[in-house]
Design a protein around this motif. Structure first.
Motif, PDB file in Angstrom:
ATOM      1  N   THR A  92       0.783  -1.245   0.007  1.00 23.85           N
ATOM      2  CA  THR A  92      -0.119  -0.064  -0.017  1.00 23.85           C
ATOM      3  C   THR A  92       0.835   1.274  -0.064  1.00 23.85           C
ATOM      4  O   THR A  92       0.534   2.315  -0.695  1.00 23.85           O
ATOM      5  CB  THR A  92      -0.901  -0.056   1.035  1.00 23.85           C
ATOM      6  N   GLY A  93       2.090   1.076   0.694  1.00 23.37           N
ATOM      7  CA  GLY A  93       2.964   2.378   0.562  1.00 23.37           C
ATOM      8  C   GLY A  93       3.611   2.452  -0.776  1.00 23.37           C
ATOM      9  O   GLY A  93       3.622   3.696  -1.196  1.00 23.37           O
ATOM     10  N   ARG A  94       4.050   1.390  -1.282  1.00 20.49           N
ATOM     11  CA  ARG A  94       4.605   1.619  -2.748  1.00 20.49           C
ATOM     12  C   ARG A  94       3.460   2.106  -3.680  1.00 20.49           C
ATOM     13  O   ARG A  94       3.799   3.025  -4.321  1.00 20.49           O
ATOM     14  CB  ARG A  94       5.358   0.043  -3.132  1.00 20.49           C
ATOM     15  N   THR A  95       2.400   1.725  -3.605  1.00 21.66           N
ATOM     16  CA  THR A  95       1.180   2.180  -4.163  1.00 21.66           C
ATOM     17  C   THR A  95       0.934   3.625  -4.009  1.00 21.66           C
ATOM     18  O   THR A  95       0.626   4.360  -4.981  1.00 21.66           O
ATOM     19  CB  THR A  95       0.003   1.434  -3.924  1.00 21.66           C
ATOM     20  N   TYR A  96       0.916   3.965  -2.977  1.00 15.00           N
ATOM     21  CA  TYR A  96       0.661   5.476  -2.358  1.00 15.00           C
ATOM     22  C   TYR A  96       2.132   6.402  -3.221  1.00 15.00           C
ATOM     23  O   TYR A  96       1.481   7.335  -3.826  1.00 15.00           O
ATOM     24  CB  TYR A  96       0.961   5.417  -0.957  1.00 15.00           C
ATOM     25  N   VAL A  97       3.068   6.084  -3.324  1.00 13.65           N
ATOM     26  CA  VAL A  97       4.035   6.641  -3.979  1.00 13.65           C
ATOM     27  C   VAL A  97       3.977   6.516  -5.413  1.00 13.65           C
ATOM     28  O   VAL A  97       3.934   7.608  -6.054  1.00 13.65           O
ATOM     29  CB  VAL A  97       5.744   6.201  -3.720  1.00 13.65           C
ATOM     30  N   ARG A  98       3.824   5.317  -5.890  1.00 12.12           N
ATOM     31  CA  ARG A  98       3.463   5.382  -7.441  1.00 12.12           C
ATOM     32  C   ARG A  98       2.291   6.232  -7.992  1.00 12.12           C
ATOM     33  O   ARG A  98       2.345   6.848  -9.108  1.00 12.12           O
ATOM     34  CB  ARG A  98       3.475   3.863  -7.967  1.00 12.12           C
ATOM     35  N   PHE A  99       1.402   6.232  -6.944  1.00 12.70           N
ATOM     36  CA  PHE A  99       0.062   7.042  -7.314  1.00 12.70           C
ATOM     37  C   PHE A  99       0.417   8.560  -7.538  1.00 12.70           C
ATOM     38  O   PHE A  99      -0.206   9.296  -8.352  1.00 12.70           O
ATOM     39  CB  PHE A  99      -0.933   6.941  -6.281  1.00 12.70           C
ATOM     40  N   ALA A 100       1.313   8.902  -6.583  1.00 12.27           N
ATOM     41  CA  ALA A 100       1.727  10.473  -6.336  1.00 12.27           C
ATOM     42  C   ALA A 100       2.537  10.753  -7.669  1.00 12.27           C
ATOM     43  O   ALA A 100       2.338  11.840  -8.366  1.00 12.27           O
ATOM     44  CB  ALA A 100       2.615  10.635  -5.249  1.00 12.27           C
ATOM     45  N   LEU A 101       3.380   9.925  -7.984  1.00 12.98           N
ATOM     46  CA  LEU A 101       4.178   9.945  -9.454  1.00 12.98           C
ATOM     47  C   LEU A 101       3.133   9.984 -10.493  1.00 12.98           C
ATOM     48  O   LEU A 101       3.651  10.671 -11.529  1.00 12.98           O
ATOM     49  CB  LEU A 101       5.364   9.082  -9.672  1.00 12.98           C
ATOM     50  N   LEU A 161       9.557  13.924  -2.041  1.00 13.30           N
ATOM     51  CA  LEU A 161      10.840  13.866  -2.439  1.00 13.30           C
ATOM     52  C   LEU A 161      11.192  13.681  -3.672  1.00 13.30           C
ATOM     53  O   LEU A 161      11.883  14.375  -4.608  1.00 13.30           O
ATOM     54  CB  LEU A 161      11.701  13.198  -1.433  1.00 13.30           C
ATOM     55  N   MET A 162      10.212  12.568  -4.281  1.00  8.36           N
ATOM     56  CA  MET A 162      10.466  12.238  -5.639  1.00  8.36           C
ATOM     57  C   MET A 162       9.691  13.344  -6.613  1.00  8.36           C
ATOM     58  O   MET A 162      10.190  13.694  -7.800  1.00  8.36           O
ATOM     59  CB  MET A 162       9.825  10.768  -5.834  1.00  8.36           C
ATOM     60  N   LEU A 163       8.669  13.838  -6.049  1.00  3.79           N
ATOM     61  CA  LEU A 163       7.912  14.688  -6.760  1.00  3.79           C
ATOM     62  C   LEU A 163       8.719  15.925  -7.023  1.00  3.79           C
ATOM     63  O   LEU A 163       8.591  16.645  -8.178  1.00  3.79           O
ATOM     64  CB  LEU A 163       6.630  15.053  -6.174  1.00  3.79           C
ATOM     65  N   ASP A 164       9.271  16.368  -6.181  1.00  2.00           N
ATOM     66  CA  ASP A 164      10.127  17.592  -6.064  1.00  2.00           C
ATOM     67  C   ASP A 164      11.542  17.497  -6.575  1.00  2.00           C
ATOM     68  O   ASP A 164      12.212  18.573  -6.712  1.00  2.00           O
ATOM     69  CB  ASP A 164      10.242  18.137  -4.794  1.00  2.00           C
ATOM     70  N   GLY A 165      11.808  16.349  -7.287  1.00  2.00           N
ATOM     71  CA  GLY A 165      13.081  16.018  -7.675  1.00  2.00           C
ATOM     72  C   GLY A 165      14.423  15.851  -6.745  1.00  2.00           C
ATOM     73  O   GLY A 165      15.603  16.184  -6.976  1.00  2.00           O
ATOM     74  N   ARG A 166      14.130  15.752  -5.408  1.00  2.00           N
ATOM     75  CA  ARG A 166      15.049  15.574  -4.495  1.00  2.00           C
ATOM     76  C   ARG A 166      15.810  14.297  -4.447  1.00  2.00           C
ATOM     77  O   ARG A 166      16.822  14.355  -4.103  1.00  2.00           O
ATOM     78  CB  ARG A 166      14.642  15.870  -3.250  1.00  2.00           C
ATOM     79  N   ILE A 167      14.901  13.104  -4.781  1.00  2.00           N
ATOM     80  CA  ILE A 167      15.613  11.851  -5.022  1.00  2.00           C
ATOM     81  C   ILE A 167      15.015  11.452  -6.387  1.00  2.00           C
ATOM     82  O   ILE A 167      13.732  11.787  -6.783  1.00  2.00           O
ATOM     83  CB  ILE A 167      15.366  11.115  -3.862  1.00  2.00           C
ATOM     84  N   PRO A 168      15.502  10.479  -7.065  1.00  2.00           N
ATOM     85  CA  PRO A 168      15.069   9.964  -8.347  1.00  2.00           C
ATOM     86  C   PRO A 168      13.930   9.187  -7.935  1.00  2.00           C
ATOM     87  O   PRO A 168      13.872   8.408  -7.180  1.00  2.00           O
ATOM     88  CB  PRO A 168      16.315   8.800  -8.455  1.00  2.00           C
TER      89      PRO A 168
END
Length: 185
Positions: A92-101, A161-168
């Motif tokens: 569910t956490g991985r899905t959360y991040v992928r949804f954001a991206l 962090l990913m959305l803001d380009g701080r980490i890949p």
């Protein structure tokens, strides 16, 4: 009969307005349209739009609520595919991040205009799933709430962090950061 009148009487104008608003968020501008723009996109009068959304904030809140609903649905599917338990929780956490991206403008709107509960006091689907998962994994309610806040903070932090380009924004990094063994050492 004009196009506006014909479109308005199809019976699902609110759904059509939300679909058009979500499409605008996914578009190149990446933002919710004004109510007048939404009327133009759906082929109805501005008055028809105001019957469903009295102002821009009401539209934004409805779009955010729809985003939270979609996120919760995607997370529930992911947890089920992973077999539930700790691995389902991590998924569910991985899905959360992928949804954001996949939906950056909608995701940002969800957390600036969304509410964790609806007008009836019912939590959004994503929050309800998080609460249910942590209650199933933790030994007591206080520990479950702590686990829920920790997990949400980690997933949200990675997403931002990913959305803001701080980490890949890489799948392998998402998988590594939200691996079950890193959440439950």
């Amino acid at each position: 009969m004009s196009t506006s009148t014909a479109n308005y009487h199809h019976g699902n104008l609110r759904d059509a307005l939300l679909s058009a608003g979500l499409a605008a968020l996914e578009g190149p501008d990446g933002q919710a349209p004004s109510l007048r723009e939404l009327a133009r996109r759906t082929g109805v009068s501005a008055t028809a739009v105001y019957r469903h959304f009295p102002d821009k904030q009401a539209l934004d809140k409805a779009l955010a609520r729809e985003g939270l609903k979609r996120l919760g649905s995607e997370q529930a599917e992911a947890a089920k595919r992973a077999g539930g338990g700790a691995e389902g929780f991590a998924e569910t956490g991985r899905t959360y991040v992928r949804f954001a991206l996949a939906h950056p403008a909608l995701f940002r709107l969800m957390f600036t205009q969304g509410s964790p509960v609806d007008d009836t006091g019912t939590p959004d689907e994503a929050r309800a799933l998080l609460t249910a998962n942590t209650q199933a994994l933790a030994s007591d309610p206080e520990r479950a709430e702590t686990l829920a806040l920790q997990a949400w903070s980690i997933a949200h932090g990675i997403a931002m962090l990913m959305l803001d380009g701080r980490i890949p924004a890489e799948d392998a990094l998402i998988d590594r950061m939200l691996a079950t063994d890193s959440l439950f050492p």
